[in-house]
Enzyme design. Sequence first.
Site, short mmCIF file in Angstrom:
data_model
loop_
_atom_site.label_atom_id
_atom_site.label_comp_id
_atom_site.label_asym_id
_atom_site.label_seq_id
_atom_site.Cartn_x
_atom_site.Cartn_y
_atom_site.Cartn_z
N GLU A 87 -63.98 -8.91 -70.36
CA GLU A 87 -63.41 -10.26 -70.49
C GLU A 87 -64.19 -11.10 -71.49
O GLU A 87 -65.39 -10.90 -71.67
CB GLU A 87 -63.41 -10.96 -69.12
CG GLU A 87 -62.04 -11.05 -68.47
CD GLU A 87 -61.08 -12.01 -69.15
OE1 GLU A 87 -61.21 -12.27 -70.37
OE2 GLU A 87 -60.18 -12.52 -68.46
N ASP A 88 -63.51 -12.04 -72.08
CA ASP A 88 -64.18 -12.95 -73.02
C ASP A 88 -65.00 -14.00 -72.29
O ASP A 88 -66.17 -14.19 -72.56
CB ASP A 88 -63.15 -13.62 -73.95
CG ASP A 88 -61.95 -14.21 -73.20
OD1 ASP A 88 -61.93 -14.18 -71.95
OD2 ASP A 88 -61.03 -14.72 -73.87
N ARG A 96 -59.91 -17.88 -83.63
CA ARG A 96 -60.32 -16.61 -82.99
C ARG A 96 -61.16 -15.76 -83.92
O ARG A 96 -61.96 -14.93 -83.49
CB ARG A 96 -59.08 -15.79 -82.58
CG ARG A 96 -58.24 -16.41 -81.48
CD ARG A 96 -57.23 -15.38 -80.99
NE ARG A 96 -56.15 -15.96 -80.21
CZ ARG A 96 -56.19 -16.18 -78.90
NH1 ARG A 96 -57.28 -15.90 -78.22
NH2 ARG A 96 -55.16 -16.69 -78.27
N ASP A 134 -64.28 -18.84 -66.53
CA ASP A 134 -64.38 -20.30 -66.40
C ASP A 134 -64.15 -20.64 -64.93
O ASP A 134 -65.08 -20.57 -64.12
CB ASP A 134 -63.33 -20.91 -67.34
CG ASP A 134 -63.38 -22.42 -67.42
OD1 ASP A 134 -64.40 -23.00 -67.04
OD2 ASP A 134 -62.40 -23.03 -67.87
N LYS A 178 -69.14 -19.41 -67.64
CA LYS A 178 -69.23 -20.88 -67.57
C LYS A 178 -69.20 -21.26 -66.09
O LYS A 178 -68.15 -21.62 -65.55
CB LYS A 178 -68.01 -21.46 -68.30
CG LYS A 178 -68.25 -22.77 -69.00
CD LYS A 178 -66.96 -23.45 -69.31
CE LYS A 178 -66.31 -23.05 -70.59
NZ LYS A 178 -65.09 -23.84 -70.87
N PHE A 228 -65.86 -26.59 -73.99
CA PHE A 228 -64.78 -25.73 -74.44
C PHE A 228 -65.18 -25.10 -75.78
O PHE A 228 -65.42 -25.80 -76.75
CB PHE A 228 -63.47 -26.52 -74.60
CG PHE A 228 -62.30 -25.64 -74.84
CD1 PHE A 228 -61.64 -25.00 -73.79
CD2 PHE A 228 -61.84 -25.41 -76.14
CE1 PHE A 228 -60.56 -24.17 -74.03
CE2 PHE A 228 -60.76 -24.57 -76.38
CZ PHE A 228 -60.12 -23.95 -75.32
N VAL A 229 -65.28 -23.78 -75.78
CA VAL A 229 -65.79 -23.09 -76.96
C VAL A 229 -64.70 -22.29 -77.67
O VAL A 229 -63.68 -21.93 -77.06
CB VAL A 229 -66.96 -22.14 -76.59
CG1 VAL A 229 -68.17 -22.93 -76.13
CG2 VAL A 229 -66.55 -21.13 -75.52
N ASP A 267 -59.76 -19.05 -78.69
CA ASP A 267 -58.92 -19.91 -79.55
C ASP A 267 -58.88 -21.35 -79.11
O ASP A 267 -59.23 -21.69 -77.98
CB ASP A 267 -57.48 -19.39 -79.53
CG ASP A 267 -56.76 -19.75 -78.24
OD1 ASP A 267 -57.29 -19.46 -77.16
OD2 ASP A 267 -55.66 -20.36 -78.31
N GLY A 282 -58.15 -12.90 -76.19
CA GLY A 282 -59.50 -13.41 -76.39
C GLY A 282 -60.61 -12.37 -76.40
O GLY A 282 -61.62 -12.53 -77.07
#
Length: 186
Positions: free
Chosen positions: A104-105, A170, A108, A136, A157-158, A164, A48
């Site tokens: 990091e992407d 992606r 959560d 988030k 949820f993105v 993905d 990600g």
Amino acid sequence: MQQPDHTADVATILIPADRLQAKVAELGAVLSRDYAGRDLTLVSVLKGALPFMADLMRAMSIPVQIDLMEVSSYGGTATETSGLVRILKDLSSSIEGKDVLIVEDIIDTGLTLNYLLRYLRGKNPASLRICALLDKPARRLVDIEIDYRGFTIPDQFVVGYGLDYGEFYRNLPFIGVLKPEVYGAG
Ligand code: 5GP
């Protein structure tokens, strides 16, 4: 899952490509200043964080080294993490005595990063900090100090820019939310 239709499946663009690129440039400038004269290794987490890492490193004007890890969570579903983490690809080089920045992407629940932090701390880096594109906070289960943050987003949820759904989406250049029926069909 059927072959997705990238354009038709997107309900909302949360962060357009130009805002992403502007934020990456801003973070790159701050990091270049903060890590000037240090021995910095960017550690990114596949898959990600790949686009973010690729753009961020090119937005930095100081010498950096990079390394890549890949982790997956045991169990869970396509939209939920389970908290149990398995290392699929480990670091290629030692980080002992180096300044390490985890790229990091999205954070959560924080469970994945919590595991990574403990794992990487055990390898005795000189310093260990976190740069996350998306935060988030609504679903956080463990308290994590994010040193560099791109955007704080609501509890949705993105997908896109590395993130993905069912391994697709992606390559979208923006962060978006898919239509509910797309998630329902997964
Ligand atoms: P955490 O362990 O913090 O709950 O989740 C971390 C990982 O879960 C992220 O690296 C990402 O792979 C996945 N994840 C969490 N939220 C989202 C989201 O909104 N969209 C996508 N595509 N993945 C997410």
